[in-house]
Design a protein around this motif. Structure first.
Motif, PDB file in Angstrom:
ATOM      1  N   ARG A   1     -19.357 -79.260 -78.839  1.00  0.00           N
ATOM      2  CA  ARG A   1     -18.127 -79.416 -78.976  1.00  0.00           C
ATOM      3  C   ARG A   1     -17.832 -79.194 -79.874  1.00  0.00           C
ATOM      4  N   GLU A   2     -18.161 -79.337 -80.590  1.00  0.00           N
ATOM      5  CA  GLU A   2     -18.026 -78.297 -82.081  1.00  0.00           C
ATOM      6  C   GLU A   2     -17.987 -76.743 -82.187  1.00  0.00           C
ATOM      7  N   LEU A   3     -18.811 -76.404 -81.321  1.00  0.00           N
ATOM      8  CA  LEU A   3     -19.165 -74.651 -81.740  1.00  0.00           C
ATOM      9  C   LEU A   3     -17.870 -74.540 -80.006  1.00  0.00           C
ATOM     10  N   ILE A   4     -17.498 -75.549 -78.707  1.00  0.00           N
ATOM     11  CA  ILE A   4     -16.385 -74.721 -78.116  1.00  0.00           C
ATOM     12  C   ILE A   4     -15.190 -75.147 -78.876  1.00  0.00           C
ATOM     13  N   SER A   5     -15.154 -76.083 -79.283  1.00  0.00           N
ATOM     14  CA  SER A   5     -13.714 -76.028 -80.595  1.00  0.00           C
ATOM     15  C   SER A   5     -13.101 -74.743 -81.132  1.00  0.00           C
ATOM     16  N   GLU A   6     -14.720 -74.260 -82.079  1.00  0.00           N
ATOM     17  CA  GLU A   6     -14.342 -73.212 -82.422  1.00  0.00           C
ATOM     18  C   GLU A   6     -14.242 -72.011 -82.092  1.00  0.00           C
ATOM     19  N   ARG A   7     -14.613 -71.772 -81.135  1.00  0.00           N
ATOM     20  CA  ARG A   7     -14.727 -71.076 -80.120  1.00  0.00           C
ATOM     21  C   ARG A   7     -12.664 -70.534 -79.444  1.00  0.00           C
ATOM     22  N   THR A   8     -12.932 -71.773 -78.820  1.00  0.00           N
ATOM     23  CA  THR A   8     -11.420 -72.015 -78.181  1.00  0.00           C
ATOM     24  C   THR A   8      -9.763 -71.353 -80.008  1.00  0.00           C
ATOM     25  N   ARG A   9     -10.331 -72.118 -81.079  1.00  0.00           N
ATOM     26  CA  ARG A   9      -8.929 -71.646 -82.257  1.00  0.00           C
ATOM     27  C   ARG A   9      -9.373 -70.065 -82.615  1.00  0.00           C
TER      28      ARG A   9
ATOM     29  N   GLY B   1      -9.819 -67.483 -80.305  1.00  0.00           N
ATOM     30  CA  GLY B   1      -9.411 -66.932 -78.826  1.00  0.00           C
ATOM     31  C   GLY B   1      -7.304 -67.196 -79.769  1.00  0.00           C
ATOM     32  N   ILE B   2      -7.582 -68.429 -79.807  1.00  0.00           N
ATOM     33  CA  ILE B   2      -6.269 -68.439 -80.313  1.00  0.00           C
ATOM     34  C   ILE B   2      -6.013 -67.208 -81.148  1.00  0.00           C
ATOM     35  N   GLN B   3      -6.215 -67.419 -82.276  1.00  0.00           N
ATOM     36  CA  GLN B   3      -6.016 -66.893 -82.936  1.00  0.00           C
ATOM     37  C   GLN B   3      -6.037 -65.039 -83.019  1.00  0.00           C
ATOM     38  N   ALA B   4      -7.401 -64.766 -82.080  1.00  0.00           N
ATOM     39  CA  ALA B   4      -6.791 -63.109 -81.647  1.00  0.00           C
ATOM     40  C   ALA B   4      -6.101 -62.478 -81.267  1.00  0.00           C
ATOM     41  N   ALA B   5      -5.552 -64.258 -80.513  1.00  0.00           N
ATOM     42  CA  ALA B   5      -4.370 -63.941 -79.276  1.00  0.00           C
ATOM     43  C   ALA B   5      -3.335 -63.374 -80.055  1.00  0.00           C
ATOM     44  N   VAL B   6      -2.715 -64.738 -80.458  1.00  0.00           N
ATOM     45  CA  VAL B   6      -1.853 -64.122 -81.708  1.00  0.00           C
ATOM     46  C   VAL B   6      -1.698 -62.769 -83.234  1.00  0.00           C
ATOM     47  N   ALA B   7      -2.990 -62.062 -83.109  1.00  0.00           N
ATOM     48  CA  ALA B   7      -3.157 -61.638 -84.181  1.00  0.00           C
ATOM     49  C   ALA B   7      -3.031 -60.474 -83.320  1.00  0.00           C
ATOM     50  N   ARG B   8      -3.016 -60.716 -81.608  1.00  0.00           N
ATOM     51  CA  ARG B   8      -2.860 -59.273 -80.698  1.00  0.00           C
ATOM     52  C   ARG B   8      -1.819 -59.486 -80.429  1.00  0.00           C
ATOM     53  N   GLY B   9      -0.568 -60.307 -80.598  1.00  0.00           N
ATOM     54  CA  GLY B   9       1.391 -60.167 -80.653  1.00  0.00           C
ATOM     55  C   GLY B   9       0.408 -61.575 -79.755  1.00  0.00           C
TER      56      GLY B   9
END
Length: 196
Positions: free
Chosen positions: A117-125, A127-135
């Protein structure tokens, strides 16, 4: 007595698969609950079972994640069952606390479930950070433009419209869009008042 417990997180989900497995396992009585597993204190059916269970009883579930979302909660529940003189069994993980091996496996499987569960949560976080960095702007797009939101909030707070459904119809959006717009405006006003 074998006491079955089936749980899903929302009222829209169904417990059919769990109920069938618990019945096939020979449960004498089966309880079901449609609540999130995040907070043990907010699960009245499970708490009722735990307060009434006693020697000779075994609480049976299909999978560990139906019982608890964290290793801490899982161990707390199993300790409560143990203190009452009862046992615990998970059908999918082949865990039975009436045996020493079953007690050890409870700890091992619970730790791996929490790790996953913690791995899934970390991957999600990440992924969101990478998407924000791409605009990108994660999340649901707003149903109203900033100008429409501001106008709707003015109408609402000015008392020109006293019904949020009427505002939603006027702007062609769902009422939840109006509620969110008003909440955002109030939060911004509060923050500005606090900073002043």
């Amino acid at each position: 007595m074998l006491i079955g417990y089936a749980r899903v997180s929302t009222k829209e989900q169904e417990t059919h698969l769990q109920l069938d497995a618990l019945a096939a396992a020979g449960c004498d009585v089966i309880h079901q609950e449609k609540r999130s597993g995040k907070e043990l204190s907010k699960r009245p059916v499970l708490n009722s079972i735990l307060s009434g269970i006693g020697p000779g009883d075994t609480l049976v579930i299909l999978k560990l994640d139906r019982m608890a979302r964290s290793l801490k909660d899982l161990l707390t529940i199993i300790e409560m069952i143990k203190q009452s003189g009862a046992d615990f069994r998970s059908l999918s993980e082949s865990i039975d606390t009436s045996t020493p091996m079953g007690r050890m496996m409870t700890h091992v499987v619970g730790a791996f479930a929490q790790f996953e569960r913690e791995l899934i949560s970390e991957r999600t976080r990440m992924g969101i950070q990478a998407a924000v960095a791409r605009g990108s702007k994660p999340g649901r797009p707003r149903g109203m433009s900033a100008e429409d939101e501001a106008e709707a909030v003015r109408l609402w707070h000015g008392g020109m419209v006293t019904n949020k459904s009427e505002l939603a119809r006027r702007y062609g959006v769902h009422i939840s869009s109006i509620k969110r717009a008003i909440s955002r405006a109030e939060a911004t006003a509060q923050a500005e008042l606090f900073e002043a």
